[in-house]
Enzyme design. Structure first.
Site, PDB file in Angstrom:
ATOM      1  N   HIS A  53       0.828  -1.204   0.000  1.00 15.85           N
ATOM      2  CA  HIS A  53       0.000   0.000   0.000  1.00 15.85           C
ATOM      3  C   HIS A  53       0.866   1.259   0.000  1.00 15.85           C
ATOM      4  O   HIS A  53       0.578   2.243  -0.696  1.00 15.85           O
ATOM      5  CB  HIS A  53      -0.944  -0.024   1.211  1.00 15.85           C
ATOM      6  CG  HIS A  53      -1.684   1.254   1.417  1.00 15.85           C
ATOM      7  ND1 HIS A  53      -1.401   2.105   2.464  1.00 15.85           N
ATOM      8  CD2 HIS A  53      -2.667   1.846   0.702  1.00 15.85           C
ATOM      9  CE1 HIS A  53      -2.202   3.167   2.381  1.00 15.85           C
ATOM     10  NE2 HIS A  53      -2.963   3.042   1.331  1.00 15.85           N
ATOM     11  N   GLU A  56       2.123   1.962  -3.419  1.00 11.38           N
ATOM     12  CA  GLU A  56       1.067   2.556  -4.273  1.00 11.38           C
ATOM     13  C   GLU A  56       1.123   4.087  -4.147  1.00 11.38           C
ATOM     14  O   GLU A  56       1.038   4.809  -5.136  1.00 11.38           O
ATOM     15  CB  GLU A  56      -0.307   2.015  -3.856  1.00 11.38           C
ATOM     16  CG  GLU A  56      -1.465   2.642  -4.590  1.00 11.38           C
ATOM     17  CD  GLU A  56      -2.676   2.858  -3.693  1.00 11.38           C
ATOM     18  OE1 GLU A  56      -3.219   3.982  -3.690  1.00 11.38           O
ATOM     19  OE2 GLU A  56      -3.086   1.903  -2.998  1.00 11.38           O
ATOM     20  N   HIS A  57       1.314   4.599  -2.917  1.00 12.65           N
ATOM     21  CA  HIS A  57       1.450   6.046  -2.701  1.00 12.65           C
ATOM     22  C   HIS A  57       2.716   6.580  -3.378  1.00 12.65           C
ATOM     23  O   HIS A  57       2.701   7.637  -4.007  1.00 12.65           O
ATOM     24  CB  HIS A  57       1.538   6.361  -1.200  1.00 12.65           C
ATOM     25  CG  HIS A  57       0.210   6.364  -0.511  1.00 12.65           C
ATOM     26  ND1 HIS A  57      -0.319   7.496   0.064  1.00 12.65           N
ATOM     27  CD2 HIS A  57      -0.709   5.383  -0.304  1.00 12.65           C
ATOM     28  CE1 HIS A  57      -1.498   7.209   0.608  1.00 12.65           C
ATOM     29  NE2 HIS A  57      -1.748   5.935   0.401  1.00 12.65           N
ATOM     30  N   GLU A 133      -3.644   7.932   7.591  1.00 10.46           N
ATOM     31  CA  GLU A 133      -4.726   7.138   6.977  1.00 10.46           C
ATOM     32  C   GLU A 133      -5.076   5.936   7.864  1.00 10.46           C
ATOM     33  O   GLU A 133      -6.233   5.595   8.051  1.00 10.46           O
ATOM     34  CB  GLU A 133      -4.270   6.665   5.581  1.00 10.46           C
ATOM     35  CG  GLU A 133      -5.359   5.978   4.784  1.00 10.46           C
ATOM     36  CD  GLU A 133      -4.861   5.438   3.439  1.00 10.46           C
ATOM     37  OE1 GLU A 133      -5.457   4.455   2.958  1.00 10.46           O
ATOM     38  OE2 GLU A 133      -3.887   5.980   2.872  1.00 10.46           O
TER      39      GLU A 133
END
Length: 420
Positions: A53, A56-57, A133
């Site tokens: 994840h 992905e950023h 997040e």
């Protein structure tokens, strides 16, 4: 029975990159250009959770040819929209634009694959964004927190033990070297699939993909996930305490992976229980008894064996255990009384309507095909409609009997309070 699926065309480049084109002859001039990487939280190891994840950023940061944030600006400039997501089994990026921007979209994705900078000065602030997040979606959100803890308990050994956001302590402790190593290992042509759907000709896509990706080399073998979750050795109950206005309950059961022949019946079972106003759980617990305000029975079709999951958010003043009893009543009712022809017919009609409706949009089509290809098998999708059509009431009863087994269940209850 005729399939509603559009035709698709596929070619594999010399470096192993798979290219799939799904022409939708709709004269819209719109395409969705997607790239799927066969990597998700399933490919992480304990202590390094959440890296898929995080990467992905980082993929929208600088490359050798672009400054951080430029990817988005270029897409906006040609009138497109872009986004990305990370799941348990794969990571997915897409650009939706007019057909004439096919080559530009592919060149952006090729640059992301081959030339990502991964600078520490870009990584450190983004780590803070991801930690925030995690706080927002998981730590400070009772439903998100229960969901995360459910996987911690439903899986002990397999990497599905955590959801893609990962553990907070891991987020705070990755190094830029961890991220670079992960990118090098998993963002290779041989581990990726380009899917283009919409108003486009296959040859144009194959040509552009070869031009943009043909010379990118693979670096190394991709590690296999060897972990197999052991069979449950008894039911498990967990109570969590969290600042929450209402109680929440989840019950999970182990099921086979997405390729298994019981999947269509499990999907129909989840539809029958919680999809739409007349479904059994919604009718009983939301409308009649007004015990819950949010409820679903969900069949998680994963690359490795998944879970069938019930999750209910109680109304104020309602005890989680009372809702749990009601869910079990409905499970036992299906096992004892089965389902009627009429109920199943309705499920088939709704499922087919949803499926056909999803084919009208290039983004949904690319997403659907890509999700099966990224998990490693498109066959279940190709036979999906006929398998739903073949279902009989006895098959639904059988999967409820086989998988919704109290002795293998994991029940997690969240209620207000401080841990002692």
């Amino acid at each position: 029975m005729a399939s509603s699926l559009p035709n698709y065309y596929t070619k594999t480049l010399k470096n192993g990159l798979e290219v799939v084109v799904i022409p939708l002859k709709n004269e819209s001039g719109v395409i969705t250009t997607d790239i799927f990487y066969r990597v998700g939280s399933r490919n992480e190891t304990m202590g390094k959770s959440g890296i898929a994840h995080m990467l992905e950023h980082m993929n929208f940061k600088s490359t050798e040819n672009m400054k951080a944030g430029e990817f988005d600006k270029i897409v906006k400039r040609f009138g497109g929209i872009d986004n990305a997501s990370t799941g348990f089994d794969y990571t997915h990026y897409f650009i939706k634009s007019s057909s004439k921007n096919l080559d530009k979209s592919l060149s952006l994705f090729a640059d992301m694959m081959a030339n990502l900078s991964l600078k520490d000065e870009e990584f450190q602030p983004e780590r803070k964004v991801v930690a925030e997040e995690r706080r927002w979606r998981t730590d400070n959100n009772p439903v998100g927190y229960l969901y995360f803890r459910l996987f911690n308990n439903a899986y002990i050994y397999h990497p599905y033990h955590w959801t893609p956001i990962g553990f907070m302590n891991d987020i705070l402790n990755w190094s830029i070297e961890d991220i670079r190593e992960f990118h090098k290992t998993f963002y290779q042509p041989q581990n990726s699939i380009i899917v283009v759907a919409g108003d486009v000709e296959p040859e144009a896509v194959f040509e552009a993909a070869k031009k943009r990706f043909g010379n990118i080399e693979n670096c190394c073998d991709i590690p296999k996930v060897h972990q197999v979750e052991p069979d449950p050795d008894g039911p498990k109950r967990v109570v969590l305490y969290k600042e929450s206005e209402v109680e929440i309950v989840a019950i999970a059961f182990p099921i086979p992976n997405f390729q298994h022949e019981d999947q269509p019946a499990l999907s129909a079972l989840s539809e029958l229980l919680s999809h739409g106003k007349s479904s059994r759980l919604i009718e009983e617990l939301v409308d009649k008894k007004k015990m819950v305000n949010q409820l679903y029975a969900y069949n998680m079709e994963l690359k490795d064996p998944g879970i069938f999951l019930f999750l209910a958010v109680c109304n104020p003043g309602v005890k989680a255990e009372d809702v749990e009893k009601e869910i079990w009543k409905q499970i036992e009712r299906i096992k004892k009384e089965g389902v009627s022809e009429e109920e199943l017919k309705k499920v088939k009609v709704n499922t087919r309507a949803d499926f056909i409706f999803s084919m009208e949009n290039s983004s949904n089509v690319a997403d659907l095909f890509g999700s099966y290809l990224a998990r490693g098998d498109i066959e279940p999708l190709l036979h999906y409609e006929e398998n739903i059509e073949k279902l009989e009431p006895a098959m639904i009863e059988k999967v409820a009997e086989r998988y919704l087994d109290k002795e293998k269940s994991v029940t997690v209850i969240l209620r207000k309070g401080e841990t002692k």
